[in-house]
Design a protein around this motif. Structure first.
Motif, PDB file in Angstrom:
ATOM      1  N   GLN A  69       0.849  -1.185   0.000  1.00 57.39           N
ATOM      2  CA  GLN A  69       0.000   0.000   0.000  1.00 57.39           C
ATOM      3  C   GLN A  69       0.886   1.237   0.000  1.00 57.39           C
ATOM      4  O   GLN A  69       1.637   1.476   0.945  1.00 57.39           O
ATOM      5  N   TYR A  70       0.797   2.030  -1.082  1.00 60.88           N
ATOM      6  CA  TYR A  70       1.579   3.270  -1.156  1.00 60.88           C
ATOM      7  C   TYR A  70       3.066   3.022  -0.906  1.00 60.88           C
ATOM      8  O   TYR A  70       3.711   3.711  -0.109  1.00 60.88           O
ATOM      9  N   ASP A  71       3.594   1.988  -1.547  1.00 59.16           N
ATOM     10  CA  ASP A  71       5.012   1.642  -1.520  1.00 59.16           C
ATOM     11  C   ASP A  71       5.484   1.016  -0.218  1.00 59.16           C
ATOM     12  O   ASP A  71       6.664   0.682  -0.095  1.00 59.16           O
ATOM     13  N   LEU A  72       4.614   0.853   0.766  1.00 57.75           N
ATOM     14  CA  LEU A  72       4.985   0.189   2.018  1.00 57.75           C
ATOM     15  C   LEU A  72       4.045  -0.992   2.262  1.00 57.75           C
ATOM     16  O   LEU A  72       2.845  -0.893   1.997  1.00 57.75           O
ATOM     17  N   PRO A  73       4.558  -2.098   2.787  1.00 56.26           N
ATOM     18  CA  PRO A  73       3.681  -3.228   3.084  1.00 56.26           C
ATOM     19  C   PRO A  73       2.778  -2.965   4.280  1.00 56.26           C
ATOM     20  O   PRO A  73       3.115  -2.197   5.189  1.00 56.26           O
ATOM     21  N   GLU A  74       1.644  -3.636   4.258  1.00 58.65           N
ATOM     22  CA  GLU A  74       0.774  -3.758   5.418  1.00 58.65           C
ATOM     23  C   GLU A  74       0.628  -5.240   5.725  1.00 58.65           C
ATOM     24  O   GLU A  74       0.630  -6.070   4.818  1.00 58.65           O
TER      25      GLU A  74
END
Length: 249
Positions: A69-74
């Motif tokens: 999500q938006y270049d960062l993992p969740e």
């Protein structure tokens, strides 16, 4: 050029050892699918990354999922909540899930700034840009075992529908170039399997016969690795062409 199959599924695994996300399209770069396997969970005391295939305390990793999500993992936990990896309480949540002191770290620094001192994880093995499996190989294994095979056992980036072909067809592609839309890749080697193939995960029970069958029938190989020659987007439904001219070493 010869069309040999088409892209049936694309998968990305933002956090190594956790469940991945099935996506409709992906941008390929030299290192593979953007956002794939860029983070790791680690033992905070030793810095060693998770190894569910050889250490039972890491097996709960397969019951967590990650998405980009938006270049960062969740990360999705048992309660259904999605928590970004930069959340203040992410390490505490992971520690509760595993029952020992766990942290999450990127494999690479967030920036090229030399003042960035954020701790990073170490890869446990050489990373191949892409991992591919075919529907004909899964059918071959299903026939050996007498049960359906779920591709999640093998954590591929791309599942290829090889309808009309039989057995381990992709072995014949090694050393040849595959074209998927504008992207091109070189099939490099067979994939050696490990204990990850037999570990239980959501809706899949533990099954040691999977690895035993692969070991006995194909010297522990299943699927192939590929390197990216030409970076470009790919999408489910794209035809896959095989260039029938072997690449010189």
């Amino acid at each position: 050029m010869e069309q040999v199959c088409w892209i049936e599924e694309i998968w990305r695994y933002p956090v190594n050892s956790l469940g991945g996300e099935r996506i409709a399209s992906a941008d390929l770069i030299e290192t593979g699918v953007i956002g794939d396997r860029r983070w790791a969970i680690v033992d905070r005391q030793t810095g060693e990354p998770a190894a569910p295939e050889r250490d039972a305390r890491w097996r709960p990793a397969l019951f967590l999922s990650a998405r980009l999500q938006y270049d960062l993992p969740e990360i999705q936990f048992h309660d259904g909540s999605w928590v970004p990896v930069d959340a203040p309480d992410i390490d505490q949540r992971l520690t509760r899930h595993f029952g020992f002191d766990v942290s999450i770290r990127p494999y690479e620094p967030f920036s090229s700034d030399p003042s960035d001192t954020k701790v990073v994880a170490r890869h446990r093995y050489d990373v191949s840009p892409l991992h591919l499996v075919t529907s004909s190989s899964m059918e071959w294994l299903a026939n050996l075992l007498g049960e359906d095979i779920d591709c999640r056992r093998f954590r591929p980036n791309i599942v290829l529908n090889t309808a009309g072909l039989q057995g381990l067809e992709e072995k014949a592609w090694l050393g040849y170039r595959l074209l998927m839309s504008e992207a091109t890749m070189l099939a490099t080697e067979e994939t050696k399997r490990c204990g990850m193939t037999l570990i239980a995960q959501p809706s899949l029970s533990e099954n040691p016969d999977i690895l035993r069958s692969i070991l006995r029938q194909n010297r522990r190989n299943f699927g192939i690795y590929a390197s990216v020659d030409t970076a470009a987007p790919i999408a489910v439904g794209d035809p896959v062409l095989l260039e029938r001219a072997q690449i010189e070493p």
